[in-house]
Motif scaffolding. Structure first.
Motif, short mmCIF file in Angstrom:
data_model
loop_
_atom_site.label_atom_id
_atom_site.label_comp_id
_atom_site.label_asym_id
_atom_site.label_seq_id
_atom_site.Cartn_x
_atom_site.Cartn_y
_atom_site.Cartn_z
N LEU A 39 -10.95 -6.60 5.61
CA LEU A 39 -10.57 -5.37 6.29
C LEU A 39 -11.79 -4.67 6.91
N GLU A 40 -12.90 -4.71 6.20
CA GLU A 40 -14.12 -4.11 6.76
C GLU A 40 -14.60 -4.86 7.99
N LEU A 41 -14.57 -6.18 7.92
CA LEU A 41 -15.02 -6.99 9.06
C LEU A 41 -14.12 -6.81 10.28
N SER A 42 -12.84 -6.55 10.04
CA SER A 42 -11.90 -6.40 11.15
C SER A 42 -11.98 -5.02 11.81
N GLY A 43 -12.66 -4.08 11.16
CA GLY A 43 -12.75 -2.73 11.69
C GLY A 43 -11.63 -1.82 11.19
N TRP A 44 -10.74 -2.35 10.37
CA TRP A 44 -9.61 -1.59 9.85
C TRP A 44 -10.07 -0.37 9.05
N THR A 45 -11.07 -0.55 8.20
CA THR A 45 -11.53 0.58 7.37
C THR A 45 -12.13 1.68 8.23
N ASP A 46 -12.86 1.30 9.26
CA ASP A 46 -13.42 2.32 10.16
C ASP A 46 -12.32 3.08 10.89
N ASP A 47 -11.28 2.36 11.32
CA ASP A 47 -10.15 3.00 11.98
C ASP A 47 -9.44 3.97 11.03
N LEU A 48 -9.27 3.55 9.79
CA LEU A 48 -8.60 4.40 8.81
C LEU A 48 -9.42 5.65 8.52
N ARG A 49 -10.73 5.50 8.39
CA ARG A 49 -11.60 6.67 8.18
C ARG A 49 -11.50 7.64 9.36
N ARG A 50 -11.48 7.08 10.57
CA ARG A 50 -11.36 7.91 11.76
C ARG A 50 -10.04 8.68 11.74
N GLN A 51 -8.97 7.98 11.39
CA GLN A 51 -7.66 8.63 11.32
C GLN A 51 -7.65 9.76 10.28
N GLN A 80 -1.02 -1.07 9.78
CA GLN A 80 -2.05 -1.50 10.72
C GLN A 80 -2.94 -2.63 10.20
N VAL A 81 -2.65 -3.11 8.98
CA VAL A 81 -3.43 -4.24 8.46
C VAL A 81 -3.13 -5.44 9.35
N PRO A 82 -4.17 -6.08 9.88
CA PRO A 82 -3.95 -7.22 10.78
C PRO A 82 -3.14 -8.34 10.10
N ASP A 83 -2.21 -8.90 10.85
CA ASP A 83 -1.33 -9.95 10.31
C ASP A 83 -2.11 -11.15 9.77
N HIS A 84 -3.21 -11.50 10.43
CA HIS A 84 -3.96 -12.67 9.95
C HIS A 84 -4.59 -12.41 8.58
N ILE A 85 -4.92 -11.17 8.28
CA ILE A 85 -5.47 -10.85 6.96
C ILE A 85 -4.36 -10.90 5.91
N LYS A 86 -3.21 -10.35 6.24
CA LYS A 86 -2.07 -10.43 5.32
C LYS A 86 -1.75 -11.88 5.00
N ALA A 87 -1.72 -12.73 6.03
CA ALA A 87 -1.40 -14.14 5.85
C ALA A 87 -2.45 -14.84 4.99
N GLU A 88 -3.70 -14.52 5.21
CA GLU A 88 -4.78 -15.16 4.45
C GLU A 88 -4.70 -14.78 2.97
N ILE A 89 -4.46 -13.51 2.68
CA ILE A 89 -4.37 -13.06 1.29
C ILE A 89 -3.14 -13.68 0.62
N LEU A 90 -2.03 -13.71 1.32
CA LEU A 90 -0.81 -14.32 0.79
C LEU A 90 -1.02 -15.80 0.49
#
Length: 100
Positions: A39-51, A80-90
């Protein structure tokens, strides 16, 4: 945990059973670490902090509470979690469960 009684024994839901297996095997912490890294590498955490900052600013410093920010932003964040990350964790969970 919601447990149903069946023949006097407690029965866990499939989700709870998976969670217990992951916790007992020590894999849950590894999965959490993997998810955090992805999530950090994808920028998701930065987006969430901004929100969170934007939402808090829209309320004003006096009105913003941690609980209020979490309640407002959590739903959006999960979606907003990227689908490819969800798939990888699953896929990783499936691999772990197949080994056990």
């Amino acid at each position: 945990m919601s447990k149903s009684k069946k023949s006097g024994a407690e029965v866990l839901s499939p989700q709870e059973t998976v969670k217990v297996k992951l916790v007992l095997s020590g894999e849950r912490d590894k999965l959490k670490k993997l998810a955090k890294e992805k999530l950090e590498l994808s920028g998701w955490t930065d987006d969430l902090r901004r929100q969170c900052r934007e939402y808090a600013a829209s309320l004003g410093i006096e009105s913003a509470t941690h609980e209020g920010i979490v309640n407002e932003v959590q739903r959006q964040g999960k979606s907003q979690v990227p689908d490819h990350i969800k798939a990888e964790i699953l896929a990783e969970i499936r691999t772990i469960l197949e080994k056990s």
